[in-house]
Scaffold this motif. Structure first.
Motif, short mmCIF file in Angstrom:
data_model
loop_
_atom_site.label_atom_id
_atom_site.label_comp_id
_atom_site.label_asym_id
_atom_site.label_seq_id
_atom_site.Cartn_x
_atom_site.Cartn_y
_atom_site.Cartn_z
N LEU A 322 0.82 -1.20 0.00
CA LEU A 322 0.00 0.00 0.00
C LEU A 322 0.86 1.26 0.00
O LEU A 322 0.64 2.19 -0.78
CB LEU A 322 -0.93 0.01 1.22
N ARG A 323 1.86 1.27 0.86
CA ARG A 323 2.70 2.46 0.97
C ARG A 323 3.53 2.66 -0.30
O ARG A 323 3.68 3.78 -0.79
CB ARG A 323 3.59 2.38 2.21
N ALA A 324 4.08 1.59 -0.83
CA ALA A 324 4.92 1.70 -2.03
C ALA A 324 4.12 2.19 -3.23
O ALA A 324 4.66 2.86 -4.12
CB ALA A 324 5.55 0.34 -2.35
N ASN A 325 2.82 1.87 -3.26
CA ASN A 325 1.99 2.25 -4.40
C ASN A 325 1.11 3.47 -4.14
O ASN A 325 0.32 3.85 -5.00
CB ASN A 325 1.11 1.06 -4.81
N GLY A 326 1.27 4.08 -2.98
CA GLY A 326 0.49 5.27 -2.66
C GLY A 326 -1.00 4.99 -2.55
O GLY A 326 -1.83 5.82 -2.93
N LYS A 327 -1.36 3.83 -1.99
CA LYS A 327 -2.76 3.41 -1.89
C LYS A 327 -3.21 3.36 -0.43
O LYS A 327 -2.39 3.39 0.49
CB LYS A 327 -2.97 2.04 -2.53
N GLN A 328 -4.53 3.24 -0.25
CA GLN A 328 -5.09 3.03 1.07
C GLN A 328 -5.86 1.73 1.10
O GLN A 328 -6.45 1.30 0.10
CB GLN A 328 -6.01 4.19 1.47
N GLY A 329 -5.85 1.08 2.26
CA GLY A 329 -6.51 -0.21 2.38
C GLY A 329 -7.38 -0.28 3.61
O GLY A 329 -7.36 0.60 4.48
N ILE A 330 -8.14 -1.37 3.68
CA ILE A 330 -8.96 -1.67 4.85
C ILE A 330 -9.02 -3.18 4.99
O ILE A 330 -9.03 -3.89 3.99
CB ILE A 330 -10.37 -1.06 4.72
N ILE A 331 -9.03 -3.66 6.20
CA ILE A 331 -9.24 -5.08 6.44
C ILE A 331 -10.75 -5.28 6.56
O ILE A 331 -11.35 -4.95 7.58
CB ILE A 331 -8.51 -5.57 7.70
N GLY A 332 -11.35 -5.79 5.49
CA GLY A 332 -12.81 -5.91 5.43
C GLY A 332 -13.35 -7.08 6.20
O GLY A 332 -14.55 -7.12 6.52
N GLU A 333 -12.50 -8.07 6.50
CA GLU A 333 -12.89 -9.21 7.35
C GLU A 333 -11.67 -9.63 8.17
O GLU A 333 -10.58 -9.80 7.63
CB GLU A 333 -13.34 -10.41 6.51
N PHE A 334 -11.89 -9.80 9.46
CA PHE A 334 -10.88 -10.42 10.32
C PHE A 334 -11.61 -11.02 11.51
O PHE A 334 -12.73 -10.63 11.84
CB PHE A 334 -9.81 -9.41 10.79
N ALA A 335 -10.98 -11.97 12.17
CA ALA A 335 -11.57 -12.58 13.37
C ALA A 335 -10.55 -13.52 13.99
O ALA A 335 -9.55 -13.88 13.37
CB ALA A 335 -12.86 -13.33 13.03
N GLY A 336 -10.84 -13.92 15.20
CA GLY A 336 -10.03 -14.91 15.90
C GLY A 336 -10.89 -15.63 16.91
O GLY A 336 -11.96 -15.14 17.30
#
Length: 399
Positions: A322-336
């Motif tokens: 994300l940082r290398a490509n100048g993008k933004q992200g989100i973790i749309g699913e996570f759990a434990g």
């Protein structure tokens, strides 16, 4: 390992000459930085593009990397791969999430029966439960639904009025309460079980859907849930078709979440979905949605997590991408699972995302919804397994 620990290690190693800090990149095609690691870490090859300083060596080591191999643009690697993370980010000051919330499952249930019957095969979010979560600070909800029920028979067909009304009522309840609502066609890049290959029809489908929500600025469009085992260029083209269809519908103020191949897994993103950096949006509101579970195969089907540090380890490569490509992200699913080892891993994951909030906008737990019963990750108030175990921790990350 929590990002706060990584930050202190990186800081203490900042003055080391010709030696990469803990978890930092140390090799790969085109890499011109340090190729040795600080004492106690070794430069471990992950693939031709990335090597990383990982714990285990008593002294700095070096690694020669290939400069001839190339990554395929048609990879269909599943997130059930055991691939290790491949890069580490530059640590940034702790920030604040833009979004933090939960998935709302139910309207996509009964996907072996179409169109199905509301209340028997599928359901919609419970407004009272959603309000409980909003009252505790959660500000984003990803509402899963079925493409086949939205436009029965064909991608270019008319909307099913009753299904769309119920979906719209759920979306409007969330947004009228001040939160964001993600429209999530939970179809895995498929329609009636067949891989979607007609990008023009997919664009038309999104244009039809987006027109229904074009005036609601708190709606977010998720192009499709978890593309997998598909041609990588097709995944790129489907995402771009969705963007084009949404913007052509007059939905110009909203964010668009794009997903990747290989189940949109964060842990393989920077080796599988690299071509998605080419996506374009005239409104410049693309967010890259990734999913990440912490069990052995990354499938999100077990209460056991690999280790207490697996949360960080599985997303550092995506952070770097994300940082290398100048993008933004989100973790749309996570759990434990509801146990102390997973709780530590989840906290480590979220601390890392928050520390790197220049590229990560937030995260959503999988999943709330009224029909989960005793599901291992269920986040439906008041008694969901995940809710009762994790809510006290997760609500501390709300914006």
């Amino acid at each position: 390992m929590k990002s706060s620990i990584l930050a202190s290690v990186a800081t203490s190693a900042a003055g080391a000459l010709a030696a990469g800090g803990a978890w930092q990149q140390c090799g790969g095609i085109g890499w011109n930085g340090d190729k040795t690691c600080i004492s106690g870490y070794s430069c471990v090859y992950s693939n031709d593009w990335y090597s990383q300083c990982l714990p285990g060596a008593a002294a700095p080591t070096t690694l020669s990397t290939s400069t001839t191999s190339k990554v395929s643009t048609t990879s269909s690697t599943s997130t059930k791969s055991s691939a290790a993370p491949t890069a580490t980010p530059t640590t940034t000051p702790a920030g604040k999430f833009k979004w933090f919330g939960a998935n709302e499952a139910g309207a996509e249930f009964g996907n072996d029966v179409f169109p199905g019957t509301w209340g028997k095969h599928f359901t919609f979010p419970d407004n009272a439960a959603v309000q409980t979560l909003i009252g505790q600070g959660y500000n984003i909800f990803r509402v899963a639904f079925s493409m086949e029920r939205a436009t029965p028979n064909t991608l270019t067909g008319a909307l099913d009025t009753a299904y769309i009304k119920n979906l719209t009522d759920s979306i409007n309840y969330i947004t009228n309460a001040g939160a964001y609502a993600i429209l999530d066609p939970h179809n895995f890049g498929r329609f009636y079980g067949n891989v979607i290959t007609d990008t023009s029809a997919f664009q038309t489908w999104w244009n039809t859907i987006a027109k229904q929500f074009a005036s609601n600025s708190k709606v977010i469009f998720d192009t499709n849930n978890e593309y997998h085992d598909m041609d990588q260029n097709l995944v790129l083209n489907l995402n771009q078709a969705a963007i084009n269809g949404i913007r052509a519908a007059g939905a110009t103020s909203q964010y668009i979440f794009v997903e990747g191949n290989s189940w949109s897994g964060a842990w393989t993103w920077n080796t599988t979905n690299t071509n998605l950096a080419a996506l374009s949006d005239p409104q410049n509101k693309i967010v890259y949605e990734m999913h990440q579970y912490l069990d052995s195969d990354g499938s999100g089907t077990s209460t056991a997590c690999v280790s207490t540090t697996i949360g960080v380890e599985r997303v550092v490569g995506a952070t770097a991408w994300l940082r290398a490509n100048g993008k933004q992200g989100i973790i749309g699913e996570f759990a434990g699972g509801a146990n102390s080892a997973c709780q530590t891993a989840v906290k480590g994951l979220l601390d890392h995302l928050k520390t790197n909030s220049d590229v990560w906008t937030g995260a959503l737990w999988w999943a709330a919804g009224p029909w989960w019963g005793d599901y291992i990750y269920g986040f439906e108030p008041p008694s969901g397994t995940g809710y009762t175990y994790y809510n006290s921790l997760l609500k501390t990350y709300t914006p």
